[in-house]
Every structure is written in structure tokens, then in C-alpha cells.
Design a protein around this motif. Structure first.
Motif, PDB file in Angstrom:
ATOM      1  N   ARG A 269      -4.347  -4.674   4.884  1.00 45.59           N
ATOM      2  CA  ARG A 269      -3.884  -5.736   5.771  1.00 45.59           C
ATOM      3  C   ARG A 269      -4.624  -5.718   7.111  1.00 45.59           C
ATOM      4  O   ARG A 269      -4.030  -5.829   8.169  1.00 45.59           O
ATOM      5  CB  ARG A 269      -2.374  -5.644   5.969  1.00 45.59           C
ATOM      6  N   GLY A 270      -5.929  -5.571   7.010  1.00 42.91           N
ATOM      7  CA  GLY A 270      -6.799  -5.682   8.173  1.00 42.91           C
ATOM      8  C   GLY A 270      -7.054  -4.404   8.927  1.00 42.91           C
ATOM      9  O   GLY A 270      -7.903  -4.383   9.827  1.00 42.91           O
ATOM     10  N   LEU A 271      -6.356  -3.316   8.579  1.00 47.56           N
ATOM     11  CA  LEU A 271      -6.489  -2.059   9.306  1.00 47.56           C
ATOM     12  C   LEU A 271      -7.006  -0.951   8.398  1.00 47.56           C
ATOM     13  O   LEU A 271      -6.567  -0.845   7.244  1.00 47.56           O
ATOM     14  CB  LEU A 271      -5.137  -1.633   9.886  1.00 47.56           C
ATOM     15  N   PRO A 272      -7.910  -0.095   8.895  1.00 47.89           N
ATOM     16  CA  PRO A 272      -8.377   1.024   8.075  1.00 47.89           C
ATOM     17  C   PRO A 272      -7.238   2.013   7.805  1.00 47.89           C
ATOM     18  O   PRO A 272      -6.537   2.429   8.732  1.00 47.89           O
ATOM     19  CB  PRO A 272      -9.469   1.675   8.928  1.00 47.89           C
ATOM     20  N   ALA A 273      -7.068   2.369   6.549  1.00 52.12           N
ATOM     21  CA  ALA A 273      -6.024   3.310   6.149  1.00 52.12           C
ATOM     22  C   ALA A 273      -6.601   4.668   5.745  1.00 52.12           C
ATOM     23  O   ALA A 273      -5.923   5.696   5.856  1.00 52.12           O
ATOM     24  CB  ALA A 273      -5.212   2.737   5.003  1.00 52.12           C
ATOM     25  N   ALA A 274      -7.832   4.681   5.244  1.00 56.59           N
ATOM     26  CA  ALA A 274      -8.521   5.915   4.870  1.00 56.59           C
ATOM     27  C   ALA A 274     -10.013   5.671   5.020  1.00 56.59           C
ATOM     28  O   ALA A 274     -10.488   4.552   4.786  1.00 56.59           O
ATOM     29  CB  ALA A 274      -8.184   6.326   3.432  1.00 56.59           C
ATOM     30  N   GLY A 275     -10.729   6.701   5.431  1.00 53.66           N
ATOM     31  CA  GLY A 275     -12.166   6.532   5.644  1.00 53.66           C
ATOM     32  C   GLY A 275     -12.932   7.813   5.434  1.00 53.66           C
ATOM     33  O   GLY A 275     -12.433   8.910   5.734  1.00 53.66           O
ATOM     34  N   VAL A 276     -14.146   7.663   4.913  1.00 56.15           N
ATOM     35  CA  VAL A 276     -15.053   8.790   4.669  1.00 56.15           C
ATOM     36  C   VAL A 276     -16.459   8.391   5.101  1.00 56.15           C
ATOM     37  O   VAL A 276     -16.906   7.277   4.810  1.00 56.15           O
ATOM     38  CB  VAL A 276     -15.072   9.185   3.175  1.00 56.15           C
ATOM     39  N   LEU A 277     -17.131   9.299   5.780  1.00 56.91           N
ATOM     40  CA  LEU A 277     -18.563   9.205   6.047  1.00 56.91           C
ATOM     41  C   LEU A 277     -19.199  10.469   5.490  1.00 56.91           C
ATOM     42  O   LEU A 277     -18.766  11.579   5.820  1.00 56.91           O
ATOM     43  CB  LEU A 277     -18.863   9.118   7.548  1.00 56.91           C
ATOM     44  N   TYR A 278     -20.221  10.311   4.668  1.00 55.26           N
ATOM     45  CA  TYR A 278     -20.911  11.456   4.086  1.00 55.26           C
ATOM     46  C   TYR A 278     -22.386  11.357   4.418  1.00 55.26           C
ATOM     47  O   TYR A 278     -23.048  10.376   4.053  1.00 55.26           O
ATOM     48  CB  TYR A 278     -20.699  11.485   2.579  1.00 55.26           C
TER      49      TYR A 278
END
Length: 270
Positions: free
Chosen positions: A118-127
Motif C-alpha cells: 500500500r505504497g510503503l516499503p515493508a521489507a527490503g534487501v540490498l546485496y
């Protein structure tokens, strides 16, 4: 970011999913790194895409949509499908953020994968496989790098802020704020640049127009959970998975550095 807009369950499982997919895609891309790769140009010759980008994208799409077929999909390397706008939850992916650096054999590139609800980041990964660095966060958890908590740096009083900003933009910043900034050399991956704020290596950045959701969503969340903020020059937070996925001028910094950076950036808002 309003945490009340996000449910407090399920994201740990989704984080594990996107983390495993990002590692698989990144390790595949690493197999192409510093080798001769096929490159083509898109966006009227302004943006390169390599066979490594496409291979990483294929892995991410197969793994992620295979596990969550009801989620939407937004990727730099996939033609946009507006059905994503009807989905509450969307994967937002950049298979290689920093493709130019990748092609040039520089290590500052990463795989960026976010789940936006709903428009908001809930989980994130940078590798960043060439650097051996893996960043992760959920909206109600810690930001971590290689499993260890990270946090933004709080500059000492009167200490110059370490800010990544293009030279042409730095000349437009307002005095005396401009004199309080030490310009950091160019960081080719925008997502990785935001991660550098999150883990305290630099204090902030000013982002030129025309960044995209896939550059930002995962790093936005990681930075927020590390104590920093990514916002427009008006101080407003970003919203993702809109019909238009590009953004105007943005600023990102630790809490202590953000007011000065926004004040210095006022000329860019006009």
C-alpha cells in the motif's frame, strides 16, 4: 513512513524470501562481473542494460512471483504492467543498481529488492556481492548489514557533513550551509549510496531528478530503520507503486544532518 499503515505480521517470511532471491541473483550476476558481457542501450541510448541485468531479473522474477503469485511486479528490466496498481503488495526490483559501474568493473553495484505494501516499503534487501555486503530490514525491525545492526552517524558539532552530491548541484547550494559540507566522490549506485548513509560511512546525499522506485524502495526502508530519512526537498516522505514511478529532487540524511541539507537544497526546489 506510517507504520500504522502496515500490518505487523508476515514480513519476516517475505524478508527471508527476498533475501534468498537477491543472493541467488547477485551471485549469478557476479559470474558475469569483469568479463566481456553483451550490453544494449535503452531510453534513447541513455541507460545501459547488460546480459547480467537480464539474467538477475529472470531469477528474481521466477523466484519471487513463483512464491507470491498474488503480488504485483515492478522492475527496471521488465516492461511495466499496470496491473501492479491493483495489487496491495508489490515486488519492486532493480536487478543491478549501478549497471554502469558493473560494466566498468567497479565494485559499487548491488541487487535491490523491496516489498511495497500500500505504497510503503515493508521489507527490503540490498546485496552487493562484489563487496560481500548484504543489507536488510523490515518496517518494524532493525536495519542490518551482514547480520549486524547498523545505524546512521551523528556528526559532532561544527563537523563538516560528508555528503554525496554532484558537483554541479553543490555549486547551487545556499551559503553558509554549503560551507558545512564536504563533498563525497561519486557513488554510482544510488541504492548503495543510501546504504552508506544507513551504516554511517557518509552523512547524506542529494539525489537528482528522475530516480525511480526500483532505485529507492529497499534502501529507503533500510535507511529509515537505521535512523535516517529519505524525502523530497519539501521534507515529505515518498510513496511507491504509483502510476508514475519517477521522482524529483530528493534528499537523504541522518536525523541530525537532514535539516541543514534541506535548507541548503532550497534553490533546487524551484
Amino acid at each position: 513512513m506510517s507504520e500504522k499503515s502496515l500490518p505487523t505480521n508476515r514480513w519476516d517470511e517475505d524478508l527471508a524470501l527476498i533475501l534468498a532471491a537477491a543472493v541467488a541473483a547477485g551471485d549469478t550476476a557476479l559470474g558475469y562481473f569483469r568479463r566481456t558481457v553483451d550490453v544494449r542501450w535503452k531510453n534513447e541510448g541513455r541507460s545501459p542494460v547488460s546480459e547480467a541485468d537480464l539474467a538477475a531479473n529472470d531469477i528474481l522474477k521466477a523466484r519471487l512471483l513463483g512464491a507470491r503469485p498474488d503480488y504485483g511486479w515492478l522492475s527496471e528490466e521488465t516492461d511495466d504492467d499496470e496491473t501492479r496498481l491493483s495489487r496491495d503488495t508489490v515486488f519492486v526490483v532493480d536487478p543491478i543498481d549501478g549497471t554502469r559501474a558493473f560494466i566498468a568493473g567497479k565494485e559499487l553495484w548491488c541487487i535491490s529488492v523491496a516489498i511495497v505494501h500500500r505504497g510503503l516499503p515493508a521489507a527490503g534487501v540490498l546485496y552487493a556481492p562484489a563487496l560481500g555486503e548484504l543489507f536488510e530490514a523490515t518496517h518494524d525491525g532493525e536495519a542490518r548489514m551482514n547480520g549486524e545492526p547498523i545505524a546512521v552517524r551523528e556528526p559532532a558539532p561544527n563537523e563538516k557533513l560528508q555528503v554525496a552530491v554532484a558537483e554541479d548541484l553543490s555549486r547551487k547550494l545556499i551559503s553558509p550551509y554549503r560551507e558545512s559540507i564536504a563533498r563525497v566522490p561519486h557513488v554510482p549506485s544510488l541504492a548503495y549510496r543510501l546504504a552508506m548513509i544507513a551504516d554511517g560511512r557518509i552523512d547524506g546525499t542529494i539525489i537528482k531528478r528522475n530516480s525511480h522506485d526500483w532505485d529507492l524502495a529497499a534502501a529507503d526502508l533500510i535507511l529509515a530503520r537505521a535512523g535516517g530519512t529519505l524525502c523530497g526537498l519539501d521534507g515529505m516522505p515518498l510513496s511507491y507503486n504509483r502510476p508514475i514511478v519517477s521522482h524529483g529532487f530528493l534528499s537523504a540524511a541522518s536525523g541530525a544532518a537532514l535539516p541543514a541539507l534541506l535548507a541548503a537544497s532550497r534553490p533546487l526546489a524551484h
